[in-house]
Design a protein around this motif. Structure first.
Motif, PDB file in Angstrom:
ATOM      1  N   THR A  98      16.100  37.262  25.015  1.00 10.24           N
ATOM      2  CA  THR A  98      16.458  38.575  26.386  1.00 10.24           C
ATOM      3  C   THR A  98      16.060  38.796  26.710  1.00 10.24           C
ATOM      4  O   THR A  98      16.099  38.502  28.220  1.00 10.24           O
ATOM      5  CB  THR A  98      16.825  39.592  24.538  1.00 10.24           C
ATOM      6  N   GLU A  99      14.145  38.786  26.678  1.00 10.93           N
ATOM      7  CA  GLU A  99      13.392  39.005  27.519  1.00 10.93           C
ATOM      8  C   GLU A  99      13.178  38.402  29.017  1.00 10.93           C
ATOM      9  O   GLU A  99      12.999  38.662  29.959  1.00 10.93           O
ATOM     10  CB  GLU A  99      12.073  39.007  26.799  1.00 10.93           C
TER      11      GLU A  99
ATOM     12  N   SER B 129      15.753  35.785  19.054  1.00 13.80           N
ATOM     13  CA  SER B 129      16.436  37.163  20.226  1.00 13.80           C
ATOM     14  C   SER B 129      15.754  37.778  21.184  1.00 13.80           C
ATOM     15  O   SER B 129      16.783  37.889  22.376  1.00 13.80           O
ATOM     16  CB  SER B 129      17.752  37.802  19.546  1.00 13.80           C
ATOM     17  N   GLU B 130      15.286  38.628  20.444  1.00 14.05           N
ATOM     18  CA  GLU B 130      14.658  39.400  21.615  1.00 14.05           C
ATOM     19  C   GLU B 130      13.540  38.625  23.039  1.00 14.05           C
ATOM     20  O   GLU B 130      13.629  39.278  24.046  1.00 14.05           O
ATOM     21  CB  GLU B 130      13.522  40.493  20.578  1.00 14.05           C
TER      22      GLU B 130
END
Length: 109
Positions: free
Chosen positions: A92-93, A88-89
């Motif tokens: 998003t990046e 997820s992170e």
């Protein structure tokens, strides 16, 4: 910024390989994400680079938009398969980097 998207994509693909080793039950959704990010490296980024080199920023913008869509699709695919996305992170990046690149490219239009 396009180079930053490329670098982050390679990093994510390495993370996917590691996650597949440690979580074999996630192989199918992770393989799907791998295909999405392969498309970023082999289609979206080259389209963006070619657009910038040829002075056609619209193609570069579309390439960065495609990179963001692939990251979103990866995220959706993981959640659709019942996973609390381990990427997820990172997804998003990529979406954020692509948005910044697209904004910079848009100024060239």
């Amino acid at each position: 910024m396009v180079d930053a998207v490329t670098k982050k994509t390679v990093e994510i693909m390495d993370s996917i390989k590691e996650l597949e080793k440690t979580n074999p039950e996630w192989i199918v959704p992770l393989s799907e994400c791998s295909m999405f990010y392969y498309a970023v490296l082999k289609a979206a980024v080259p389209e963006a680079i070619a657009g910038l080199k040829k002075g056609v920023p619209k193609f570069a913008e579309m390439g960065m938009e495609d990179a963001a869509v692939e990251a979103e699709t990866c995220e959706y695919s993981l959640k659709e398969n019942g996973l609390n996305s381990p990427l997820s992170e990172k997804n998003t990046e990529i979406m954020d980097l692509s948005a910044v690149a697209k904004s910079i490219i848009r100024m060239l239009l």
